[in-house]
Design a protein around this motif. Sequence first.
Motif, short mmCIF file in Angstrom:
data_model
loop_
_atom_site.label_atom_id
_atom_site.label_comp_id
_atom_site.label_asym_id
_atom_site.label_seq_id
_atom_site.Cartn_x
_atom_site.Cartn_y
_atom_site.Cartn_z
N TYR A 280 32.57 89.44 -5.94
CA TYR A 280 32.74 88.29 -5.03
C TYR A 280 32.36 86.99 -5.75
O TYR A 280 33.04 85.98 -5.65
CB TYR A 280 31.85 88.46 -3.80
N PHE B 102 30.43 79.84 2.17
CA PHE B 102 30.76 81.03 2.94
C PHE B 102 29.64 82.05 2.84
O PHE B 102 28.89 82.06 1.85
CB PHE B 102 32.05 81.66 2.39
N ASP B 103 29.53 82.90 3.88
CA ASP B 103 28.61 84.04 3.81
C ASP B 103 29.22 85.20 4.57
O ASP B 103 29.92 84.98 5.58
CB ASP B 103 27.26 83.67 4.46
N CYS B 104 28.97 86.41 4.14
CA CYS B 104 29.47 87.58 4.86
C CYS B 104 28.75 88.84 4.38
O CYS B 104 28.41 88.94 3.20
CB CYS B 104 30.98 87.71 4.64
N ASP C 52 40.21 85.98 2.99
CA ASP C 52 39.70 84.90 3.87
C ASP C 52 39.11 83.77 3.04
O ASP C 52 39.28 82.59 3.35
CB ASP C 52 38.60 85.44 4.80
N MET D 77 30.19 91.60 4.25
CA MET D 77 31.22 92.55 3.82
C MET D 77 30.98 93.17 2.44
O MET D 77 30.98 94.39 2.29
CB MET D 77 32.59 91.88 3.87
N SER E 172 35.37 84.49 13.03
CA SER E 172 35.08 85.84 12.52
C SER E 172 34.29 86.64 13.56
O SER E 172 33.30 87.30 13.25
CB SER E 172 34.30 85.73 11.21
N GLY F 96 30.13 83.46 8.38
CA GLY F 96 30.62 84.80 8.60
C GLY F 96 31.93 85.12 7.90
O GLY F 96 32.54 86.15 8.16
N ILE F 97 32.38 84.25 7.01
CA ILE F 97 33.63 84.51 6.30
C ILE F 97 33.31 84.97 4.89
O ILE F 97 32.51 84.30 4.23
CB ILE F 97 34.46 83.19 6.19
N GLY F 98 33.82 86.00 4.38
CA GLY F 98 34.81 86.90 4.97
C GLY F 98 35.35 87.79 3.90
O GLY F 98 34.71 88.05 2.87
N THR F 99 36.53 88.30 4.11
CA THR F 99 37.19 89.12 3.08
C THR F 99 37.58 88.22 1.91
O THR F 99 37.62 86.99 2.07
CB THR F 99 38.50 89.73 3.65
#
Length: 372
Positions: A340, A265-267, A253, A269, A218, A247-250
């Motif tokens: 999310y 996961f973390d982001c 993703d 976005m 990412s 850093g993931i994601g949409t």
Amino acid sequence: MPDHFQVEHQDGGCRARTGRLTTPHGEIQTPIFMPVGTNASVKAMRPEDLTDAGAQIILANTYHLYLRPGHRLVEELGGLHRFMSWDRPILTDSGGFQVYSLTELRKITEEGVKFRSHIDGSMHLLTPELSIKVQEALGADIIMCFDECPPADAGREYVERSLAMTTRWAQRSKDAHTRRDQLLFGIVQGGRFSDLRQRSLQELQGIGFDGYALGGLSVGEEKPVMHEVMDACSDLLPADYPRYIMGIGTPEDLVEAVWRGYDMFDCVMPTRNARNGMLFTSQGRVNIKRKQYEQDQGPLDPACSCYVCRNYSRAYLRHLFRSGEILASMLNTHHNIAWYLSLMGRIREAIRQDQFEAFRKEFYHQQHTTAE
Ligand SMILES: O=c1nc[nH]c2cc3[nH]c(NCCN4CCCCC4)nc3cc12
């Protein structure tokens, strides 16, 4: 099987699995999304809003909190949980990536990374030892090894040298880790080269960590490259340890990574897009500032049960955003985070029913039927 992580259910039709991760501040059901709270705050959200939205764990950043207000101050005031009134688990990133992504003037040596603060221009040296000391002072439940994230376009030779240093830094991180109540995760590097990823992972497993993260993704690479790395590492990562992709994601993703057997996961976005009026819904993305919503009395997402979708119209959310009201950031962020986290809840349920393959197909169709 480590005593802090148990795989609870393996989907019968794919690599997706649910698990339970035990930390000093509580248990976490995986797959899990971690809202990003870089400066000890998930921007525009209070802790009780986060728990209402279903957040089980949040991420904070060593780099930022070391520079301001300083890890010693946070430690003196009782640690990060008390400082920000968050009594659930916290994961801290180790700072290397933030130095790489936030500072111009920096120099990487065997000792560590010398950089100029993006806040006041002061010079600093961040080493594996200092990174671990800061994360221990902050009191995070899960801490990360200090690593080097090579640029996405780095050549094989650079990546090979970089991962060798990341392994040496991982050993130094583990040697510096004294608070055994905290979980320490290693970070796999190796760029887009599957053989180098395998080498990095084998070297980290030789040192031994409580979980394994994929770093170096990412960062601007093409999606197929990211998926290839995920696939290559999924078969190599120890199945009975937590697997975290940084850093993931949409939303897409996340579904693709869960399908390949990843757990955490973390982001930024959902929070960052919220402040820009880009909202996630069951029918795809909604750009709330668009004129088409001017008289729309319906909820942002009819399929969402969050506080925002139960109390406000799209017309009102559009008005707040166009007026520059602070409440726009608050309500948009609350919804995106709740959406999310509800997606992760639906993912966990689909896995438990051995239905994740079908969920993945339906999700892709839904998100792309009424794309903006
Ligand atoms: O290799 C890494 N080591 C330690 N931490 C990391 C954090 C990362 N975060 C990302 N990507 C964040 C991408 N994000 C996407 C939304 C817009 C802002 C940037 N890659 C990472 C790699 C690493």
